[in-house]
Design a protein around this motif. Sequence first.
Motif, PDB file in Angstrom:
ATOM      1  N   LYS A 104       0.863  -1.167   0.048  1.00 44.75           N
ATOM      2  CA  LYS A 104      -0.142   0.083   0.167  1.00 44.75           C
ATOM      3  C   LYS A 104       0.836   1.114   0.059  1.00 44.75           C
ATOM      4  O   LYS A 104       2.128   1.190   0.587  1.00 44.75           O
ATOM      5  CB  LYS A 104      -0.963   0.208   1.175  1.00 44.75           C
ATOM      6  CG  LYS A 104      -0.231  -0.079   2.529  1.00 44.75           C
ATOM      7  CD  LYS A 104      -1.150  -0.179   3.636  1.00 44.75           C
ATOM      8  CE  LYS A 104      -2.241   0.958   3.664  1.00 44.75           C
ATOM      9  NZ  LYS A 104      -3.005   0.838   4.894  1.00 44.75           N
ATOM     10  N   GLU A 105       0.373   2.500  -0.408  1.00 43.68           N
ATOM     11  CA  GLU A 105       1.101   3.565  -0.703  1.00 43.68           C
ATOM     12  C   GLU A 105       0.450   4.581   0.280  1.00 43.68           C
ATOM     13  O   GLU A 105      -0.782   4.842   0.407  1.00 43.68           O
ATOM     14  CB  GLU A 105       0.946   4.212  -1.890  1.00 43.68           C
ATOM     15  CG  GLU A 105       1.489   3.014  -3.031  1.00 43.68           C
ATOM     16  CD  GLU A 105       3.124   3.129  -2.864  1.00 43.68           C
ATOM     17  OE1 GLU A 105       3.876   3.867  -2.254  1.00 43.68           O
ATOM     18  OE2 GLU A 105       3.704   1.924  -3.264  1.00 43.68           O
ATOM     19  N   GLY A 106       1.074   4.972   1.407  1.00 41.50           N
ATOM     20  CA  GLY A 106       0.474   5.717   2.469  1.00 41.50           C
ATOM     21  C   GLY A 106      -1.050   5.233   3.059  1.00 41.50           C
ATOM     22  O   GLY A 106      -0.705   4.101   3.464  1.00 41.50           O
ATOM     23  N   LYS A 107      -1.654   6.043   2.955  1.00 43.83           N
ATOM     24  CA  LYS A 107      -3.108   5.391   3.774  1.00 43.83           C
ATOM     25  C   LYS A 107      -4.023   4.758   2.956  1.00 43.83           C
ATOM     26  O   LYS A 107      -5.108   4.489   3.070  1.00 43.83           O
ATOM     27  CB  LYS A 107      -3.729   6.680   4.654  1.00 43.83           C
ATOM     28  CG  LYS A 107      -2.945   7.187   5.726  1.00 43.83           C
ATOM     29  CD  LYS A 107      -3.817   8.284   6.362  1.00 43.83           C
ATOM     30  CE  LYS A 107      -2.878   8.979   7.570  1.00 43.83           C
ATOM     31  NZ  LYS A 107      -3.546   9.962   8.133  1.00 43.83           N
ATOM     32  N   SER A 108      -3.692   4.599   1.656  1.00 43.05           N
ATOM     33  CA  SER A 108      -4.599   3.876   0.525  1.00 43.05           C
ATOM     34  C   SER A 108      -4.614   2.456   0.899  1.00 43.05           C
ATOM     35  O   SER A 108      -4.033   1.813   1.726  1.00 43.05           O
ATOM     36  CB  SER A 108      -4.040   4.189  -0.820  1.00 43.05           C
ATOM     37  OG  SER A 108      -2.667   3.286  -0.799  1.00 43.05           O
ATOM     38  N   SER A 109      -5.581   1.946   0.185  1.00 46.04           N
ATOM     39  CA  SER A 109      -5.963   0.474   0.433  1.00 46.04           C
ATOM     40  C   SER A 109      -4.760  -0.401  -0.161  1.00 46.04           C
ATOM     41  O   SER A 109      -3.805   0.175  -1.091  1.00 46.04           O
ATOM     42  CB  SER A 109      -7.262   0.036  -0.414  1.00 46.04           C
ATOM     43  OG  SER A 109      -8.336   0.617   0.114  1.00 46.04           O
ATOM     44  N   HIS A 110      -4.681  -1.737   0.061  1.00 44.10           N
ATOM     45  CA  HIS A 110      -3.697  -2.613  -0.414  1.00 44.10           C
ATOM     46  C   HIS A 110      -3.995  -2.822  -1.984  1.00 44.10           C
ATOM     47  O   HIS A 110      -5.137  -3.183  -2.441  1.00 44.10           O
ATOM     48  CB  HIS A 110      -3.428  -4.092   0.387  1.00 44.10           C
ATOM     49  CG  HIS A 110      -3.058  -3.886   1.536  1.00 44.10           C
ATOM     50  ND1 HIS A 110      -3.708  -3.198   2.830  1.00 44.10           N
ATOM     51  CD2 HIS A 110      -1.905  -4.216   2.193  1.00 44.10           C
ATOM     52  CE1 HIS A 110      -3.095  -3.176   3.853  1.00 44.10           C
ATOM     53  NE2 HIS A 110      -1.780  -3.873   3.517  1.00 44.10           N
ATOM     54  N   CYS A 111      -3.003  -3.110  -2.689  1.00 43.21           N
ATOM     55  CA  CYS A 111      -3.079  -3.334  -3.985  1.00 43.21           C
ATOM     56  C   CYS A 111      -1.999  -4.449  -4.302  1.00 43.21           C
ATOM     57  O   CYS A 111      -1.137  -4.634  -3.747  1.00 43.21           O
ATOM     58  CB  CYS A 111      -2.790  -2.071  -5.003  1.00 43.21           C
ATOM     59  SG  CYS A 111      -1.058  -1.300  -4.968  1.00 43.21           S
ATOM     60  N   LEU A 112      -2.395  -5.030  -5.553  1.00 41.77           N
ATOM     61  CA  LEU A 112      -1.416  -6.116  -5.955  1.00 41.77           C
ATOM     62  C   LEU A 112      -0.098  -5.593  -6.449  1.00 41.77           C
ATOM     63  O   LEU A 112      -0.097  -4.897  -7.510  1.00 41.77           O
ATOM     64  CB  LEU A 112      -2.233  -7.186  -6.897  1.00 41.77           C
ATOM     65  CG  LEU A 112      -1.381  -8.247  -7.423  1.00 41.77           C
ATOM     66  CD1 LEU A 112      -1.363  -9.127  -6.175  1.00 41.77           C
ATOM     67  CD2 LEU A 112      -2.292  -8.720  -8.338  1.00 41.77           C
ATOM     68  N   LYS A 113       0.747  -6.271  -6.077  1.00 38.15           N
ATOM     69  CA  LYS A 113       2.359  -5.602  -6.294  1.00 38.15           C
ATOM     70  C   LYS A 113       3.013  -6.439  -7.366  1.00 38.15           C
ATOM     71  O   LYS A 113       3.897  -6.214  -8.373  1.00 38.15           O
ATOM     72  CB  LYS A 113       3.252  -5.424  -5.168  1.00 38.15           C
ATOM     73  CG  LYS A 113       2.823  -4.199  -4.338  1.00 38.15           C
ATOM     74  CD  LYS A 113       3.056  -2.979  -5.004  1.00 38.15           C
ATOM     75  CE  LYS A 113       2.535  -1.733  -4.039  1.00 38.15           C
ATOM     76  NZ  LYS A 113       2.744  -0.521  -4.584  1.00 38.15           N
ATOM     77  N   GLY A 114       2.501  -7.879  -7.260  1.00 41.50           N
ATOM     78  CA  GLY A 114       3.151  -8.795  -7.985  1.00 41.50           C
ATOM     79  C   GLY A 114       2.793 -10.324  -7.904  1.00 41.50           C
ATOM     80  O   GLY A 114       2.057 -10.471  -6.646  1.00 41.50           O
ATOM     81  N   ILE A 115       2.952 -11.072  -8.906  1.00 41.08           N
ATOM     82  CA  ILE A 115       2.563 -12.586  -8.842  1.00 41.08           C
ATOM     83  C   ILE A 115       3.755 -13.433  -9.000  1.00 41.08           C
ATOM     84  O   ILE A 115       4.718 -13.386 -10.101  1.00 41.08           O
ATOM     85  CB  ILE A 115       1.443 -12.927  -9.591  1.00 41.08           C
ATOM     86  CG1 ILE A 115       0.073 -12.017  -9.226  1.00 41.08           C
ATOM     87  CG2 ILE A 115       1.018 -14.312  -9.643  1.00 41.08           C
ATOM     88  CD1 ILE A 115      -0.806 -12.351 -10.283  1.00 41.08           C
ATOM     89  N   LEU A 116       4.018 -14.308  -7.958  1.00 37.89           N
ATOM     90  CA  LEU A 116       5.005 -15.331  -8.032  1.00 37.89           C
ATOM     91  C   LEU A 116       4.219 -16.452  -8.390  1.00 37.89           C
ATOM     92  O   LEU A 116       3.953 -17.265  -7.653  1.00 37.89           O
ATOM     93  CB  LEU A 116       5.981 -15.350  -6.790  1.00 37.89           C
ATOM     94  CG  LEU A 116       6.666 -14.214  -6.120  1.00 37.89           C
ATOM     95  CD1 LEU A 116       5.941 -12.893  -6.193  1.00 37.89           C
ATOM     96  CD2 LEU A 116       7.355 -14.475  -4.924  1.00 37.89           C
ATOM     97  N   GLU A 117       4.703 -17.028  -9.708  1.00 38.84           N
ATOM     98  CA  GLU A 117       3.941 -18.205 -10.305  1.00 38.84           C
ATOM     99  C   GLU A 117       4.849 -19.318  -9.679  1.00 38.84           C
ATOM    100  O   GLU A 117       6.223 -19.614  -9.766  1.00 38.84           O
ATOM    101  CB  GLU A 117       4.159 -18.150 -11.542  1.00 38.84           C
ATOM    102  CG  GLU A 117       3.234 -16.864 -12.093  1.00 38.84           C
ATOM    103  CD  GLU A 117       1.786 -17.433 -12.239  1.00 38.84           C
ATOM    104  OE1 GLU A 117       1.475 -18.498 -11.963  1.00 38.84           O
ATOM    105  OE2 GLU A 117       0.842 -16.295 -12.619  1.00 38.84           O
ATOM    106  N   GLY A 118       4.157 -20.428  -9.234  1.00 37.00           N
ATOM    107  CA  GLY A 118       4.542 -21.851  -8.880  1.00 37.00           C
ATOM    108  C   GLY A 118       4.403 -22.684  -9.919  1.00 37.00           C
ATOM    109  O   GLY A 118       4.295 -22.466 -11.391  1.00 37.00           O
TER     110      GLY A 118
END
Length: 418
Positions: free
Chosen positions: A257-271
């Motif tokens: 999250k950036e500051g007080k904003s909601s969480h967002c998807l930063k990346g996906i680690l594929e198995g």
Amino acid sequence: MFHPMTLSENKRLSVTPLLSATAASTSSISSTSSEASEESPPASARFELQDIKYHHFPCTHLSGSFSYRSLAVLSGHKGSISCLSLCGEFILSASQGKDIIVWQQPDLRPFTKFGQGDGSVKAVVTVGNKVFTAHQDSRIRVWKVSRSSENVFKLVDTLPTTKDYLGKFMKQTNYVQTRRHHKKLWIEHADSISCLAFYNGLIYSGSWDKTLKVWRVSDLKCVESIKAHDDAINGLVASKGIVYSASADGKIKAWGKEGKSSHCLKGILEGHKDVSFNSVIVSEDGRWVYGGGSDGFVMGWEVCTSGGDQVASWKLVCETKVHQMAVLSMCLMGEMLCSGSADKSIGIWKREAFGKLSKIGVISGHEGPVKCLQASPNSVGGGFMLYSGGLDKSLRVWWVSKPSTTQKSTEEKSIILS
């Protein structure tokens, strides 16, 4: 025969030098709460355990100067041990809802037990003088730890709280579809809560309902719900501003999250294809991420940063077959990675350059799959204490040497606690 250090029932219970570092950590009881009362709780808070076996086995050498020793087998749970957690001077092991046992370190004596509800306890995390427990009934229970009270672990709330319910149940927009013809408030989990993590004043809960929820510790309010995965969430870990969720859908997702904003998807680690991730861990510096899969592999990624230490991407650096059966649990202790498996063994691995893993050895002893692992951060004579919980209903205690341990005399001194 091995005789651990014992504390007299009528003497003060104090934090030993062995555990002073743990007591000061952010994931354990705060120093103010533990110092509030050093007196032992009344005898009614204690209980007798049916079977404690202490071992004085010789050190088993693994690779080079590495070795381990079995210290104790602690039996007392009615069901399979599902999770472990360090709590100041204690180690907590959980099984069924009313079956959370508190063990005193380092003598490994039962201190008390607590719990509530039916079904298994899936996860335990400690924050200051509070303990959060995640349950199969889709609730999180909050316990206050007080050494001055007869009821050392006192239930103080259940999440979502009644106040949270009352503030949202009248508004139809607060309801979400959980399955056909069934709705719940968005603050509620619709299935078993499988994992918990704490970071920067927030508790994160992952569930078999595929969602990740965020709870504010200060007022116990649910502040966010994320539809995170396409299948059950099995593991959570938070580090350096990033929360990693491991799922049966074969992905580890990174949230920030950036500051007080909601969480967002930063990346996906594929198995690997059609393989479930059962656990995820992160190195202390936040640079390396490891996921344990149902195919017996541990996959590792390097966290790549951009200017200002902002995470930019993840680079796959290793795919190591660590067990013949599923990896169920993992923990890190410095440069060492420990893995628990459905094959009933514990793998010990060394993290080499560029995040790769090299095998040190295998610890055997459990009579069932190893469901959970917890390493104590305190150095014990050139090694560390490793706790393992299994589906065989036993909690086993091991001493494992660290890479710097080279002299046998040091090993011998480290594990004679009396």
